[in-house]
Write a protein that holds these residues in place. Structure first.
Motif, short mmCIF file in Angstrom:
data_model
loop_
_atom_site.label_atom_id
_atom_site.label_comp_id
_atom_site.label_asym_id
_atom_site.label_seq_id
_atom_site.Cartn_x
_atom_site.Cartn_y
_atom_site.Cartn_z
N ALA A 283 -1.67 -2.50 2.81
CA ALA A 283 -1.00 -2.26 4.09
C ALA A 283 0.52 -2.22 3.90
CB ALA A 283 -1.38 -3.34 5.09
N HIS A 284 1.02 -3.01 2.95
CA HIS A 284 2.46 -3.02 2.66
C HIS A 284 2.91 -1.68 2.06
CE1 HIS A 284 6.29 -4.96 1.83
NE2 HIS A 284 6.25 -4.43 0.63
N LEU A 318 3.30 6.17 19.75
CA LEU A 318 4.14 6.17 18.54
C LEU A 318 3.61 7.19 17.54
CD1 LEU A 318 4.51 2.32 17.82
CD2 LEU A 318 6.31 3.87 18.61
N PRO A 319 4.51 7.71 16.68
CA PRO A 319 4.02 8.51 15.56
C PRO A 319 3.10 7.66 14.67
CG PRO A 319 6.40 8.72 15.79
CD PRO A 319 5.97 7.62 16.71
N PHE A 324 1.32 2.42 12.47
CA PHE A 324 0.74 1.58 11.42
C PHE A 324 1.74 0.49 11.00
CE2 PHE A 324 -0.43 0.28 7.17
CZ PHE A 324 -1.80 0.10 7.28
N THR A 325 3.01 0.87 10.84
CA THR A 325 4.03 -0.09 10.44
C THR A 325 4.15 -1.21 11.48
OG1 THR A 325 5.22 1.73 9.40
CG2 THR A 325 6.47 -0.30 9.74
N SER A 331 1.18 -8.46 12.33
CA SER A 331 0.09 -9.18 11.68
C SER A 331 0.47 -10.58 11.22
CB SER A 331 -0.40 -8.39 10.47
OG SER A 331 -0.90 -7.15 10.88
N ALA A 332 1.75 -10.93 11.29
CA ALA A 332 2.22 -12.26 10.89
C ALA A 332 1.80 -12.61 9.46
CB ALA A 332 1.70 -13.32 11.87
N LEU A 333 1.89 -11.61 8.58
CA LEU A 333 1.60 -11.87 7.17
C LEU A 333 2.86 -12.44 6.52
CD1 LEU A 333 -0.35 -8.56 6.45
CD2 LEU A 333 -1.32 -10.86 6.72
N PRO A 334 2.71 -13.26 5.48
CA PRO A 334 3.89 -13.84 4.85
C PRO A 334 4.76 -12.76 4.23
CG PRO A 334 1.92 -14.27 3.53
CD PRO A 334 1.46 -13.67 4.82
#
Ligand SMILES: [Zn+2]
Length: 382
Positions: A283-284, A318-319, A324-325, A331-334
């Motif tokens: 995802a990053h 949104l585009p 996706f961004t 998502s509150a990922l570290p």
């Protein structure tokens, strides 16, 4: 013009809340009379394992259980599972759990039926004897292993992930029961959901895409995109869990019928060298990969179609890439620390990833460096 293709079979899908209760009938449909059940300690704690065992024994189907599946299974993990399988007679594998349990069961099936070690099966079609029937029951909506003929196993002694596939390794039946994902922690649901969405987006544009894989990829995207925003914020509804589970299975079929691309190729070294969880890593990287791919007119047209789907369903205005961004941001990922990462080293690893060969635009090492720079830039918009 429709490009020529040859589609791959899909498992029978048994979908619905409470579908787990169909397990004994599914075993019999697959020709099974005794079961080797592969799972993990978390599934045992959640009580799902005991439910599956009870359903089988109440139906007069003997069951032997292996609960030692581990994250990112290795060759040794597969061998341990196969050794446990040799203790009691059985004729049907059942895998109940996340992608790791499913992949461990598939790998043990290779070793149990054909012997040797897992790297003997690296690639496709290396088994000389048919594998036993396998029934896959995913408890996360993510990898799509339940609809694929490949298992991902890490080579002992290195971090190299080997894709080992065979036509007979495809699960005979996948039981998709959204009730089994109800107790998933937010982080697990988020990471597996982002992985599934990345599968849909990467397989949509990969060079091996075809009429069948595109059907599955678009259906997967429709289901996953409708639910992911509530999954990442920890508030999925029952309907969302259904969409995620079916979407992940369809995304698995999209991969089974095509391939992935540069987001997986660039993410795998992040996982291998820095321990970034797979769903987080893909995802990053995906927004930077999609921007890179957008200069390919055919890929851009496919992204535009998916973007119009988001509008048509009222999901977002949104585009596509910004949407996706934004999902990843919520998502509150570290945060990932770019200062500890050697982009050139990772780029070198990424060029050797098989999956990257199917990206719509070919990449050299310097292209991967640029992707990492973009993905790790604090000012990047994706
Ligand atoms: Zn993935």
């Amino acid at each position: 013009m429709i490009e020529p293709f040859a589609s791959r079979p899909a498992p029978k899908l048994v979908f619905g809340p409470g579908a787990l209760r169909e397990l004994p009938a599914c075993v019999r449909t697959a020709g099974g009379t005794a079961v080797f059940l592969v799972s993990d300690p978390g599934i045992a704690r959640a009580g799902y394992l005991a439910r599956a065992e009870r359903l089988l024994s109440d139906a007069g189907l003997p069951v032997t259980t292996f609960t030692e599946s581990r994250e990112n299974p290795t060759e040794s993990d597969a061998a341990a599972c196969a050794a446990a399988a040799r203790t009691q007679p059985f004729d049907c594998f059942v895998a109940l759990g996340g992608g790791s349990s499913l992949d461990t069961a598939k790998a043990a099936n290779f070793l149990f039926t054909n012997g040797g070690v897992m790297h003997d099966y690296h690639g496709y079609g290396k088994a000389t004897k048919p594998l036993l029937p396998l029934i896959a029951i995913p408890t996360t909506a993510g990898t799509g292993s339940e609809t694929q003929s490949y298992t991902l196993i890490s080579r002992d002694g290195s971090h190299e992930k080997m894709a080992c596939g065979d036509p007979s390794a495809l699960p005979r039946i996948a039981i998709l029961d959204p009730e089994l994902t109800a107790t998933l922690p937010r982080t697990t649901a988020t990471l597996s959901g982002l992985d599934a969405l990345t599968h849909a987006l990467e397989s949509s544009v990969c060079t091996k895409r075809n009429a069948v894989s595109s059907l599955y990829a678009e259906a997967a995207f429709r289901h996953l995109s409708s639910a992911i925003a509530r999954v990442v914020t920890g508030l999925p509804t029952e309907a969302d869990r259904s969409d995620m589970l079916l979407g992940a299975a369809f995304a698995g079929l999209a991969i089974e019928n095509s391939m992935l691309g540069a987001a997986h190729a660039s993410a795998n070294p992040l996982t291998a060298r820095h321990g970034v969880v797979h769903g987080h890593a893909v995802a990053h990287m995906l927004p930077a990969v999609m921007r890179f791919n957008s200069s390919d007119p055919a890929a851009a047209a496919i992204y535009a179609r998916l973007e119009s789907l988001l509008r048509a369903t009222g999901t977002t205005t949104l585009p596509l890439i910004d949407w996706f961004t934004d999902i990843v941001a919520r998502s509150a990922l570290p945060p990932l620390d770019a200062t500890k990462i050697d982009f050139a080293l990772l780029a070198d690893d990424a060029t050797r990833q098989w999956t990257g060969k199917f990206n719509p635009r070919a990449l050299q090492a310097e292209d991967f460096v640029a992707l990492y720079r973009r993905a790790f830039s604090p000012h990047a918009t994706g």
